[in-house]
Design an enzyme around this catalytic site. Structure first.
Site, short mmCIF file in Angstrom:
data_model
loop_
_atom_site.label_atom_id
_atom_site.label_comp_id
_atom_site.label_asym_id
_atom_site.label_seq_id
_atom_site.Cartn_x
_atom_site.Cartn_y
_atom_site.Cartn_z
N LYS A 125 0.56 -1.36 -0.17
CA LYS A 125 0.40 0.06 -0.08
C LYS A 125 0.46 1.06 -0.28
O LYS A 125 0.65 2.11 -0.50
CB LYS A 125 -0.71 -0.11 0.86
CG LYS A 125 -2.08 -0.79 0.94
CD LYS A 125 -3.43 -0.84 2.64
CE LYS A 125 -4.36 -1.98 1.77
NZ LYS A 125 -5.28 -2.07 2.69
N LYS A 207 -4.59 -9.99 -6.79
CA LYS A 207 -5.94 -9.84 -5.62
C LYS A 207 -7.35 -9.42 -6.90
O LYS A 207 -6.25 -8.00 -6.67
CB LYS A 207 -5.17 -9.60 -4.81
CG LYS A 207 -6.35 -10.27 -3.68
CD LYS A 207 -6.29 -9.03 -2.49
CE LYS A 207 -6.21 -8.07 -1.92
NZ LYS A 207 -6.48 -7.64 -1.09
N LYS A 210 -11.33 -4.04 -4.20
CA LYS A 210 -12.56 -3.03 -4.89
C LYS A 210 -11.77 -1.52 -4.99
O LYS A 210 -12.75 -0.74 -5.76
CB LYS A 210 -13.48 -2.67 -4.18
CG LYS A 210 -13.33 -3.16 -2.50
CD LYS A 210 -14.53 -2.49 -1.38
CE LYS A 210 -14.33 -2.66 -0.23
NZ LYS A 210 -13.14 -3.88 0.41
#
Ligand code: AMP
Length: 344
Positions: A125, A207, A210
């Protein structure tokens, strides 16, 4: 009946505890559904389940307030639509139980900087959002440990991506128990065998998420049939043309999605569709996914309109969650040496 026998009977009656959560950073995808939510629904009744919408975790993304509020309510309604039952499970918003952040602060002091720095999700991230590597993102797994340990969870049903975080929560629990005395239940992770990682439709090495900027990479739980058909038709596959589990990652991903939606194993899917072309297999998978989603979407449409019901679920659950959370915090504060206020 003697006391020991009564205690043993009580222990046998006590169900094991399950905790898990989902962030309201957007509408849920079928990755969330296959990797986590389906399992949450299945565990109800058999276990004492605590589920939450992790709105505090979402703050690490610095979302707009109006979006966060809307997503939180929508995700709450969607989980009920998928089958979470607020009479059977305790299902609440993380921010409504202040003890999550209280325990997180305590646990920050029993987690090491070097351990948090090694978390792959933090590294990923931080790389993706280099302009916003906030301290919350770094401390995220410690808040997650607090979520789990607060309710004495024996099991944490999650997708594969969360395995490292749950292992970290175990380390923190064991360290605290060793430093003081047994306080926290040391949790175990529960990952579905074959749908623990549903991959992106456009980049099946990654992966499904969303927060992916490419809307064709995921299927949302609210996508209508035409959208599901279009996205699955476009899903990246190889040129081998074999419906096989040792084929490319793209076709394996579709087999896993299909198996999860049919509640069967991937081998059975291969057996059933082994002779199909990619085109007809994709059409079948789209039909299966869209038909399951359509039932959930009907429930969702009804629930989002029923604000009174949503509030009543939250209120019931809050009482149950708060009771246990406060009990845990009293125990923790006593052990670490904080002075309680005397009753006047
Ligand atoms: P999140 O959306 O990150 O809050 O994740 C909520 C739950 O869904 C966690 O248990 C994740 O492990 C799980 N999950 C998220 N994306 C996927 C995916 N693509 N495949 C399987 N599980 C997933």
């Amino acid at each position: 009946m003697n006391e020991t026998r009564m205690d043993t009977n009580k222990q046998m009656e006590q169900k094991k505890v399950v905790y898990s959560a989902v962030q309201p950073t957007g509408m849920l995808t079928i990755g969330n559904f296959c990797g986590a939510i389906k399992n949450w629904v299945a565990l109800q009744g058999q276990y004492e389940c605590y589920y939450s919408v992790a709105d505090l975790h979402s703050l690490t993304l610095c979302m707009n307030g109006a979006d966060l509020r809307a997503y939180t309510m929508n995700v709450y309604a969607m989980l009920l639509a998928c089958g979470i039952d607020c009479d059977q499970s305790t299902f609440f918003l993380q921010s409504h139980i202040h003890e999550h952040t209280e325990l997180a602060w305590v646990l920050n002091c029993y987690a090491q900087y070097g351990e948090a720095r090694r978390m792959t999700q933090f590294k990923d991230k931080s790389a993706r959002h280099a302009d916003n590597v906030n301290v919350g993102l770094f401390a995220y797994p410690i808040l997650q440990a607090a979520d789990i340990l607060l309710y004495g969870a024996d099991f944490v049903p999650v997708g594969k991506d969360q395995k490292q975080h749950i292992e970290f929560a175990k380390v923190i629990a064991e360290r605290f128990n060793h430093r003081f005395s047994p306080t926290f239940v040391v949790p175990s992770v529960l990952i579905p065998k074959t749908s623990g990682k549903i991959n992106s439709l456009t980049n099946p090495e990654q992966k499904m998420s969303k927060s992916d900027p490419n809307v064709n990479s995921y299927i949302l739980m609210t996508d209508d049939k035409d959208t599901v058909v279009r996205k699955i038709k476009r899903a990246v596959t190889d040129s081998e043309g074999r419906i096989s589990l040792d084929g490319g990652v793209g076709i394996q991903n579709l087999i896993h999605i299909c198996a999860s939606f049919l509640d069967t194993d991937p081998q059975s899917v291969v057996k059933q569709y082994g002779d199909a072309t990619y085109e007809s297999f994709k059409a079948s998978v789209a039909e299966i996914v869209a038909s399951k989603l359509s039932g959930i979407q009907d429930n969702y449409a009804r629930l989002t309109k029923d604000k009174t019901y949503l509030q009543s679920c939250m209120q019931k659950s809050n009482q149950r969650a708060k009771y246990l959370a406060q009990k845990t915090m009293q125990k923790v504060y006593r052990k670490i040496g904080l002075v309680p206020i005397e009753k006047p």
